[in-house]
Scaffold this motif. Structure first.
Motif, PDB file in Angstrom:
ATOM      1  N   ASN A  16       0.831  -1.203   0.000  1.00 22.25           N
ATOM      2  CA  ASN A  16       0.000   0.000   0.000  1.00 22.25           C
ATOM      3  C   ASN A  16       0.866   1.253   0.000  1.00 22.25           C
ATOM      4  OD1 ASN A  16       0.713   0.554   2.818  1.00 22.25           O
ATOM      5  ND2 ASN A  16      -0.690  -1.120   3.326  1.00 22.25           N
ATOM      6  N   LYS A  17       0.207   2.390  -0.172  1.00 22.22           N
ATOM      7  CA  LYS A  17       0.921   3.662  -0.323  1.00 22.22           C
ATOM      8  C   LYS A  17       1.676   4.045   0.936  1.00 22.22           C
ATOM      9  CE  LYS A  17       1.853   7.284  -2.883  1.00 22.22           C
ATOM     10  NZ  LYS A  17       2.591   7.146  -4.172  1.00 22.22           N
ATOM     11  N   SER A  18       1.085   3.830   2.103  1.00 23.27           N
ATOM     12  CA  SER A  18       1.755   4.217   3.345  1.00 23.27           C
ATOM     13  C   SER A  18       3.045   3.422   3.537  1.00 23.27           C
ATOM     14  CB  SER A  18       0.824   4.037   4.546  1.00 23.27           C
ATOM     15  OG  SER A  18       0.443   2.680   4.692  1.00 23.27           O
ATOM     16  N   ALA A  19       3.011   2.119   3.199  1.00 27.16           N
ATOM     17  CA  ALA A  19       4.221   1.302   3.299  1.00 27.16           C
ATOM     18  C   ALA A  19       5.271   1.776   2.298  1.00 27.16           C
ATOM     19  CB  ALA A  19       3.879  -0.169   3.051  1.00 27.16           C
ATOM     20  N   GLN A  20       4.835   2.188   1.110  1.00 30.81           N
ATOM     21  CA  GLN A  20       5.766   2.699   0.100  1.00 30.81           C
ATOM     22  C   GLN A  20       6.477   3.959   0.601  1.00 30.81           C
ATOM     23  OE1 GLN A  20       3.862   4.225  -3.402  1.00 30.81           O
ATOM     24  NE2 GLN A  20       5.743   5.129  -4.195  1.00 30.81           N
ATOM     25  N   ASP A  38      13.801   2.141  -7.045  1.00 35.20           N
ATOM     26  CA  ASP A  38      12.400   2.424  -7.355  1.00 35.20           C
ATOM     27  C   ASP A  38      11.523   1.707  -6.324  1.00 35.20           C
ATOM     28  OD1 ASP A  38      10.204   3.343  -8.672  1.00 35.20           O
ATOM     29  OD2 ASP A  38      10.348   1.974 -10.384  1.00 35.20           O
ATOM     30  N   VAL A  39      10.729   2.472  -5.589  1.00 40.98           N
ATOM     31  CA  VAL A  39       9.829   1.892  -4.586  1.00 40.98           C
ATOM     32  C   VAL A  39       8.396   2.129  -5.048  1.00 40.98           C
ATOM     33  CG1 VAL A  39       9.150   1.823  -2.159  1.00 40.98           C
ATOM     34  CG2 VAL A  39      11.504   2.410  -2.776  1.00 40.98           C
ATOM     35  N   ARG A  40       7.651   1.070  -5.243  1.00 44.40           N
ATOM     36  CA  ARG A  40       6.288   1.189  -5.776  1.00 44.40           C
ATOM     37  C   ARG A  40       5.343   0.236  -5.056  1.00 44.40           C
ATOM     38  NH1 ARG A  40       5.303   3.581 -10.634  1.00 44.40           N
ATOM     39  NH2 ARG A  40       7.097   4.520 -11.684  1.00 44.40           N
ATOM     40  N   THR A  41       4.055   0.521  -5.191  1.00 45.06           N
ATOM     41  CA  THR A  41       3.065  -0.451  -4.744  1.00 45.06           C
ATOM     42  C   THR A  41       2.837  -1.449  -5.873  1.00 45.06           C
ATOM     43  OG1 THR A  41       1.149   0.776  -5.588  1.00 45.06           O
ATOM     44  CG2 THR A  41       1.911   1.315  -3.360  1.00 45.06           C
ATOM     45  N   LEU A  42       2.346  -2.619  -5.523  1.00 43.30           N
ATOM     46  CA  LEU A  42       2.042  -3.629  -6.536  1.00 43.30           C
ATOM     47  C   LEU A  42       1.053  -3.091  -7.562  1.00 43.30           C
ATOM     48  CD1 LEU A  42       1.765  -6.641  -4.080  1.00 43.30           C
ATOM     49  CD2 LEU A  42       3.384  -6.520  -5.981  1.00 43.30           C
ATOM     50  N   HIS A  43       0.062  -2.317  -7.084  1.00 45.90           N
ATOM     51  CA  HIS A  43      -0.947  -1.794  -8.005  1.00 45.90           C
ATOM     52  C   HIS A  43      -0.376  -0.738  -8.939  1.00 45.90           C
ATOM     53  CE1 HIS A  43      -3.866  -3.852  -5.377  1.00 45.90           C
ATOM     54  NE2 HIS A  43      -4.660  -3.805  -6.432  1.00 45.90           N
ATOM     55  N   SER A  44       0.579   0.056  -8.447  1.00 48.26           N
ATOM     56  CA  SER A  44       1.148   1.070  -9.336  1.00 48.26           C
ATOM     57  C   SER A  44       1.967   0.426 -10.446  1.00 48.26           C
ATOM     58  CB  SER A  44       1.997   2.071  -8.545  1.00 48.26           C
ATOM     59  OG  SER A  44       3.212   1.484  -8.112  1.00 48.26           O
ATOM     60  N   VAL A  45       2.656  -0.681 -10.142  1.00 46.31           N
ATOM     61  CA  VAL A  45       3.382  -1.406 -11.184  1.00 46.31           C
ATOM     62  C   VAL A  45       2.398  -2.015 -12.184  1.00 46.31           C
ATOM     63  CG1 VAL A  45       4.879  -3.385 -11.647  1.00 46.31           C
ATOM     64  CG2 VAL A  45       5.377  -1.865  -9.731  1.00 46.31           C
ATOM     65  N   GLY A  46       1.309  -2.600 -11.661  1.00 45.20           N
ATOM     66  CA  GLY A  46       0.279  -3.132 -12.550  1.00 45.20           C
ATOM     67  C   GLY A  46      -0.283  -2.049 -13.454  1.00 45.20           C
ATOM     68  N   ASN A  47      -0.502  -0.864 -12.892  1.00 38.99           N
ATOM     69  CA  ASN A  47      -1.036   0.264 -13.669  1.00 38.99           C
ATOM     70  C   ASN A  47      -0.056   0.685 -14.766  1.00 38.99           C
ATOM     71  OD1 ASN A  47      -2.861   2.319 -14.340  1.00 38.99           O
ATOM     72  ND2 ASN A  47      -1.833   3.772 -12.987  1.00 38.99           N
ATOM     73  N   ASP A 175      17.880  -5.947 -11.703  1.00 41.59           N
ATOM     74  CA  ASP A 175      18.793  -6.923 -11.121  1.00 41.59           C
ATOM     75  C   ASP A 175      18.230  -7.489  -9.821  1.00 41.59           C
ATOM     76  OD1 ASP A 175      20.690  -6.484 -13.125  1.00 41.59           O
ATOM     77  OD2 ASP A 175      21.622  -4.831 -12.019  1.00 41.59           O
ATOM     78  N   LYS A 176      17.552  -6.615  -9.055  1.00 38.05           N
ATOM     79  CA  LYS A 176      17.032  -6.995  -7.735  1.00 38.05           C
ATOM     80  C   LYS A 176      15.573  -6.565  -7.610  1.00 38.05           C
ATOM     81  CE  LYS A 176      21.253  -7.977  -6.015  1.00 38.05           C
ATOM     82  NZ  LYS A 176      21.660  -9.318  -5.572  1.00 38.05           N
ATOM     83  N   ILE A 177      14.736  -7.478  -7.124  1.00 38.74           N
ATOM     84  CA  ILE A 177      13.342  -7.146  -6.794  1.00 38.74           C
ATOM     85  C   ILE A 177      13.084  -7.623  -5.369  1.00 38.74           C
ATOM     86  CG2 ILE A 177      10.905  -7.528  -7.328  1.00 38.74           C
ATOM     87  CD1 ILE A 177      11.677  -8.010 -10.231  1.00 38.74           C
ATOM     88  N   VAL A 178      12.621  -6.709  -4.531  1.00 37.79           N
ATOM     89  CA  VAL A 178      12.261  -7.048  -3.153  1.00 37.79           C
ATOM     90  C   VAL A 178      10.759  -6.856  -2.987  1.00 37.79           C
ATOM     91  CG1 VAL A 178      12.557  -6.486  -0.715  1.00 37.79           C
ATOM     92  CG2 VAL A 178      14.505  -6.345  -2.267  1.00 37.79           C
ATOM     93  N   VAL A 179      10.073  -7.843  -2.431  1.00 34.87           N
ATOM     94  CA  VAL A 179       8.625  -7.752  -2.190  1.00 34.87           C
ATOM     95  C   VAL A 179       8.387  -7.843  -0.693  1.00 34.87           C
ATOM     96  CG1 VAL A 179       6.349  -8.641  -2.785  1.00 34.87           C
ATOM     97  CG2 VAL A 179       8.262  -8.951  -4.378  1.00 34.87           C
ATOM     98  N   ASP A 180       7.805  -6.791  -0.126  1.00 32.74           N
ATOM     99  CA  ASP A 180       7.532  -6.762   1.311  1.00 32.74           C
ATOM    100  C   ASP A 180       6.214  -7.476   1.611  1.00 32.74           C
ATOM    101  OD1 ASP A 180       8.036  -6.110   3.950  1.00 32.74           O
ATOM    102  OD2 ASP A 180       6.975  -4.199   3.832  1.00 32.74           O
ATOM    103  N   GLU A 181       6.037  -7.916   2.858  1.00 29.40           N
ATOM    104  CA  GLU A 181       4.815  -8.605   3.311  1.00 29.40           C
ATOM    105  C   GLU A 181       4.462  -9.754   2.350  1.00 29.40           C
ATOM    106  OE1 GLU A 181       3.506  -8.126   6.089  1.00 29.40           O
ATOM    107  OE2 GLU A 181       4.095  -6.125   6.745  1.00 29.40           O
ATOM    108  N   PHE A 182       5.466 -10.546   2.008  1.00 38.82           N
ATOM    109  CA  PHE A 182       5.273 -11.568   0.983  1.00 38.82           C
ATOM    110  C   PHE A 182       4.274 -12.640   1.414  1.00 38.82           C
ATOM    111  CE2 PHE A 182       6.342 -14.776  -2.150  1.00 38.82           C
ATOM    112  CZ  PHE A 182       6.658 -14.017  -3.264  1.00 38.82           C
ATOM    113  N   GLN A 183       4.069 -12.794   2.715  1.00 35.92           N
ATOM    114  CA  GLN A 183       3.121 -13.816   3.174  1.00 35.92           C
ATOM    115  C   GLN A 183       1.689 -13.506   2.731  1.00 35.92           C
ATOM    116  OE1 GLN A 183       4.471 -11.620   5.287  1.00 35.92           O
ATOM    117  NE2 GLN A 183       2.727 -10.569   6.182  1.00 35.92           N
TER     118      GLN A 183
END
Length: 734
Positions: A16-20, A38-47, A175-183
């Motif tokens: 979400n935006k607050s976490a970003q 680059d720090v984005r939300t999943l939805h912003s990348v989808g957009n 080169d690197k992708i990090v996904v937070d709250e992956f659970q």
């Protein structure tokens, strides 16, 4: 970054935006000036992917509609048409509309067909029209050229799933992708991350599978615990077990609880020695007595520290008895994530019924349309809500005094107007008009409040209709729980006037806007995730309530949900549960094994936490002492002592050691498949009961079993979560 990584080739994905924004700020503090990843939300990348597909002509240009009311209108229109196509003149109930909204969320979090999602999601068979309604929704969106928030990922991923060659436009940029709250990731977002990574990126998923609790939104913990390392190879795990929130007592209870999950590789949580010495207390609830919550909170209220407290429950309905108690005592509180109790449709209908009998209202005039509308629609008469909304507005000026006697006639007039087109609906309105005559006729004027409430519920068959019309058993249980609490309140209050006096303070609590001043937070366990308080009170810890007894319940997710709740506490964790002598003895006598079939009333999760040896171990750890603790089980405590470096030994009782031998025999047996319903005559094995046969099917998952070695008959839950297995060969110890 500090080892020379290129920030332009790094992507951090947040939910979400607050976490970003928070993550960007932490990067700035750590790295100072200059470029950051680059720090984005999943939805912003989808957009962003969607925009490129649109500009390339692969997908049509559509308007993003952010209004939840517009999204709701589309869903209602689709469901109403699907209902009509089923050949019924009835309209969906409000609960069925809400269920369809959840179904949309589930389908748009996945790439599987809507039919497949419906089959595994536990919706009632009566709601099968959801599948058709979803297709109608997509057609309506396409026709009107509209997309909603969840389409930002759904629309481009569906296209890329059908045209995998188009991933070349988006893959291998990082080169690197990090996904937070992956659970909490769902299948659709996982597919997007996998596509972006391509063959170039190293992917890191950061999260705690013990806190995966959003299956109702489409998240799947197995995407983290199993699927990740199958897709991204080679895979390295970096355990992050240390917590800085709570003490050893909570940590060990949480570990004892979570290690009973089917997935045994979830890891430990270990408290740092410098953490607060969190204390765990129990508050047994006695029938007909106050819970003690007001006295518990008194010191906090006196010190202006109510904001340091929270009450958490599995469902909102479990909070109702406590919010009534707090309201009666004048303790400030707010229920986060739900409208005010009296404004819930099933409760508003009963408040309206009592008010019509009394001829006076505690509800402000501008809110009364909602209450008469709730009385007309709860339980659902299966009439268009637009028609009933007009009737409610027409009735509003006539809700007090002698004018109330005109209400049944108004409803009868509407029934006659629709009779030729909707016979069943007209009959329902006739019955509701008769209920109104009972309420305004004067015969109930001197009756106790509980009599009025029960009479209206019986006249409208409220419980039965809610149970049948709810889209899922869980939603039915939530509404019925609200009704039960309200009936108990009416019984305690006595007369109509006394009842309305009790309800008065709650009439002002109608929205989801919290008060400005000091107050207690009441909310659900789901909404508590990521938060913490010095004092946490967990309620609803009753057998059959939490975990629920519904057949389709994900028992592992329920266990993780309890784990989340108890790990919110920093200084005190207070567990409210029914009086239970078996629980008391199991905590006081560490070597006592209670018989498996002995009746208990407290949640089995409290038993699973095994507070007795945990409390003793905490005392030894905090004193820096050496010792041996005799216990009935050792699921996680020895591992905890090793992780902590504490010189404390856990020694099993002789009976526990024998059980361990029997448990080893389960290795020669097969797991009961999820959703499987045993049949009469089938054999199963359990470490406590030995080899048994199904003697009678009671109500799945409850069966009458008979021991093969002693002919003893007993009823129990038979599923894989309860320890039952299919014997491939009967263990010798049986």
């Amino acid at each position: 970054m500090k080892t020379g990584g290129n920030p332009a080739a790094m992507l951090a994905l947040m939910f979400n935006k607050s976490a970003q924004l928070a993550f960007e700020a932490r990067l700035r503090r750590a790295l100072g000036e200059g470029p950051i990843p680059d720090v984005r939300t999943l939805h912003s990348v989808g957009n962003r992917i969607l925009a490129q597909l649109v500009s390339g002509g692969m997908l049509p240009r559509e308007k993003l509609e952010t209004s939840s009311k517009k999204a709701d209108a589309f869903a209602r229109r689709a469901l109403k048409e699907a209902w009509a196509r089923n050949g019924t003149t009835a309209t969906p109930s409000q609960a069925q509309y809400l269920g369809f909204s959840q179904f949309i969320t589930l389908v748009k979090s996945d790439l599987r067909p809507a039919t497949e999602v419906f089959e595994e999601s536990g919706f009632a068979p009566d709601c099968r029209a959801y599948i058709t309604a979803f297709q109608l929704l997509l057609q309506d969106q396409q026709k009107r050229k509209v997309i909603f928030y969840d389409d930002l990922i759904y629309r481009p991923m569906v296209y890329l799933d059908a045209h995998p060659e188009m991933w070349s436009m988006f893959a291998n940029r990082y080169d690197k992708i990090v996904v937070d709250e992956f659970q909490d990731i769902n299948a659709l977002s996982f597919f997007m991350v996998q596509g972006l990574a391509g063959t170039r990126a190293s992917v890191m998923g950061c999260g705690d599978p013990k806190q995966s609790i959003y299956a109702f939104r489409g998240s799947r913990v197995t995407l983290m615990t199993r699927h990740f390392e199958q897709v991204f190879r080679p895979c390295t795990r970096y355990p992050m077990s240390r917590t800085f929130r709570f003490g050893h007592e909570v940590a060990m209870m949480a570990n004892n609880l979570i290690t009973l999950s089917e997935d045994k590789d979830l890891g430990l949580v270990v408290a740092d020695n410098a953490n607060p010495k969190t204390r765990v207390e129990r508050m047994p609830l006695k029938a007909g007595k106050d819970s003690g919550v007001v006295e518990l909170l008194a010191p906090y209220e006196h010190a202006g520290r109510l904001r340091d407290t929270a009450m958490l429950a599995r469902n909102f309905s479990h909070l109702v008895p406590f919010e009534i108690e707090l309201a009666e005592a004048g303790v400030p509180f707010h229920v986060y994530g739900r409208e005010g109790l009296l404004f819930l449709p099933e409760i508003a209908a009963l408040v309206c019924a009592v008010s019509l009998v009394a001829g006076r209202w505690i509800i402000e005039p501008e809110d009364r349309v909602h209450f008469i509308f709730s009385l007309l629609t709860t339980p659902s008469p299966f009439i268009s809500y637009d028609i009933l909304r007009e009737v409610a507005e027409e009735m509003e000026p006539c809700l007090e005094g002698a004018a109330r006697r005109e209400l049944p006639g108004m409803l009868a007039k509407t029934a006659n107007a629709i009779r030729s087109k909707n016979t069943r609906g007209a009959q329902s309105l006739d019955e509701r008009a008769d209920a109104l005559r009972l309420l305004v006729g004067g015969t109930l004027a001197q009756a106790p409040a509980a009599t009025i409430v029960r009479a209206y519920m019986a006249h409208t068959r409220m419980r039965d209709v809610i149970e049948r019309a709810a889209p899922s058993p869980e939603q039915a249980a939530e509404s019925l729980g609200n009704l039960d609490a309200f009936v108990k309140l009416a019984e305690r209050a006595g007369s109509i006037d006394e009842f309305l006096e009790v309800l008065g303070p709650m009439a002002a609590l109608k929205g989801d806007e919290p008060p400005v001043g000091d107050h207690v937070m009441l909310t659900t366990l789901h909404r508590s995730k990521g938060l913490e308080w010095p004092l946490v009170m967990m309620v609803g810890l009753t057998r059959g309530v939490f975990p629920g007894s519904l057949p389709d319940k994900d028992v592992d997710e329920e266990r993780r949900l309890c784990f989340v709740g108890i790990t919110r506490a920093m200084e005190r964790l207070v567990l409210f549960h029914p009086e239970d002598a078996t629980l008391d003895r199991s905590i006081a006598e560490l070597e006592w094994h209670h018989p498996p079939n002995e009746p208990t009333s407290a949640s089995p999760y409290i038993f699973d936490c095994d507070h007795g040896p945990v409390r003793l171990a905490t005392q030894l750890i905090e004193a820096g002492a050496t010792g041996t603790i005799v216990a009935r089980q050792d699921r996680a405590m020895t591992a905890y002592m090793q992780a902590l470096g504490a010189p404390i030994t856990i020694q099993l009782t002789p009976e526990a050691q024998a059980h361990q031998v029997r448990q080893a025999s389960v290795a020669d047996c097969g797991q009961i498949p999820h959703g499987y319903q045993p049949r009469k005559g089938e054999e199963f094995y359990h470490p406590d009961h030995g080899a048994c046969v199904v003697d009678e099917v009671l109500y799945p998952p409850v069966y009458m079993m008979r021991g093969l070695n002693n002919d003893e008959r007993f009823s129990t839950v038979v599923d894989r979560a309860s320890g039952w297995v299919i014997p491939l060969k009967l263990p010798a110890t049986a």
